[in-house]
Write an enzyme that holds these catalytic residues in place. Structure first.
Site, PDB file in Angstrom:
ATOM      1  N   GLY A  97      -1.766   4.089  -4.914  1.00  0.00           N
ATOM      2  CA  GLY A  97      -1.533   2.822  -5.593  1.00  0.00           C
ATOM      3  C   GLY A  97      -0.419   2.790  -6.618  1.00  0.00           C
ATOM      4  O   GLY A  97      -0.118   1.733  -7.165  1.00  0.00           O
ATOM      5  N   MET A 121      -4.051   4.111   0.581  1.00  0.00           N
ATOM      6  CA  MET A 121      -4.581   4.601   1.856  1.00  0.00           C
ATOM      7  C   MET A 121      -5.842   5.442   1.669  1.00  0.00           C
ATOM      8  O   MET A 121      -6.699   5.470   2.554  1.00  0.00           O
ATOM      9  CB  MET A 121      -3.518   5.406   2.611  1.00  0.00           C
ATOM     10  CG  MET A 121      -2.447   4.565   3.272  1.00  0.00           C
ATOM     11  SD  MET A 121      -3.035   3.377   4.519  1.00  0.00           S
ATOM     12  CE  MET A 121      -3.671   4.473   5.788  1.00  0.00           C
ATOM     13  N   MET A 167       0.812  -1.205   0.000  1.00  0.00           N
ATOM     14  CA  MET A 167       0.000   0.000   0.000  1.00  0.00           C
ATOM     15  C   MET A 167       0.852   1.265   0.000  1.00  0.00           C
ATOM     16  O   MET A 167       1.896   1.325   0.631  1.00  0.00           O
ATOM     17  CB  MET A 167      -0.890  -0.001   1.249  1.00  0.00           C
ATOM     18  CG  MET A 167      -1.879   1.111   1.244  1.00  0.00           C
ATOM     19  SD  MET A 167      -3.333   0.924   2.282  1.00  0.00           S
ATOM     20  CE  MET A 167      -3.266  -0.607   3.072  1.00  0.00           C
ATOM     21  N   CYS A 168       0.369   2.283  -0.740  1.00  0.00           N
ATOM     22  CA  CYS A 168       0.928   3.627  -0.673  1.00  0.00           C
ATOM     23  C   CYS A 168      -0.256   4.583  -0.551  1.00  0.00           C
ATOM     24  O   CYS A 168      -1.281   4.225   0.015  1.00  0.00           O
ATOM     25  CB  CYS A 168       1.831   3.929  -1.880  1.00  0.00           C
ATOM     26  SG  CYS A 168       0.967   3.924  -3.456  1.00  0.00           S
ATOM     27  N   ARG A 169      -0.153   5.790  -1.069  1.00  0.00           N
ATOM     28  CA  ARG A 169      -1.258   6.739  -0.928  1.00  0.00           C
ATOM     29  C   ARG A 169      -2.407   6.410  -1.875  1.00  0.00           C
ATOM     30  O   ARG A 169      -3.555   6.349  -1.468  1.00  0.00           O
ATOM     31  CB  ARG A 169      -0.772   8.175  -1.167  1.00  0.00           C
ATOM     32  CG  ARG A 169      -1.848   9.227  -0.943  1.00  0.00           C
ATOM     33  CD  ARG A 169      -1.259  10.639  -0.984  1.00  0.00           C
ATOM     34  NE  ARG A 169      -2.271  11.602  -0.583  1.00  0.00           N
ATOM     35  CZ  ARG A 169      -3.105  12.208  -1.422  1.00  0.00           C
ATOM     36  NH1 ARG A 169      -3.059  11.937  -2.724  1.00  0.00           N
ATOM     37  NH2 ARG A 169      -3.992  13.071  -0.978  1.00  0.00           N
TER      38      ARG A 169
END
Length: 114
Positions: free
Chosen positions: A69, A93, A65-67
């Protein structure tokens, strides 16, 4: 050249006990993250690759996961190319927060997605 589709899952489908690998930077992590997630910023990913592979070997599939994708898609692709079971969390996120999934901070302040 033929690319296989990147394995991905929506935020609402991530199991509560899953290994979440958060590849965002420190300031993003501090604003709000998944409790129990493994935080390995993409900028330091190669240096900490052993830590990641150990966690995946121990806990199984990594939900990356990041902010939103993008960074996590790159890390997911790298992990799957190395033979690891990894999936990208679609929407990152922002989708996690939008799905009403819980977030925490390191200092107890209200969590948000930076």
């Amino acid at each position: 050249m033929n690319f296989s589709p990147l394995p991905s899952v929506d935020a609402a489908s991530v199991p509560a006990d899953a290994l979440v690998l958060d590849v965002r930077e420190d300031d993003e992590w501090e604003a709000g993250h998944v409790e129990g997630a493994l935080h390995v910023p993409m900028s330091g990913f190669v240096a900490r690759f052993g830590e990641v592979t150990e966690a995946v070997a121990e806990r199984g599939r990594a939900y990356v996961m990041c902010r939103v994708g993008g960074r996590s898609a790159q890390v997911t692709q790298y992990l799957t190319q190395q033979g690891f079971d990894a999936v990208n969390v679609d929407g990152g996120m922002l989708a996690w927060d939008g799905a009403g999934r819980p977030m925490v901070t390191t200092n107890g302040s209200p969590a948000f997605v930076l």
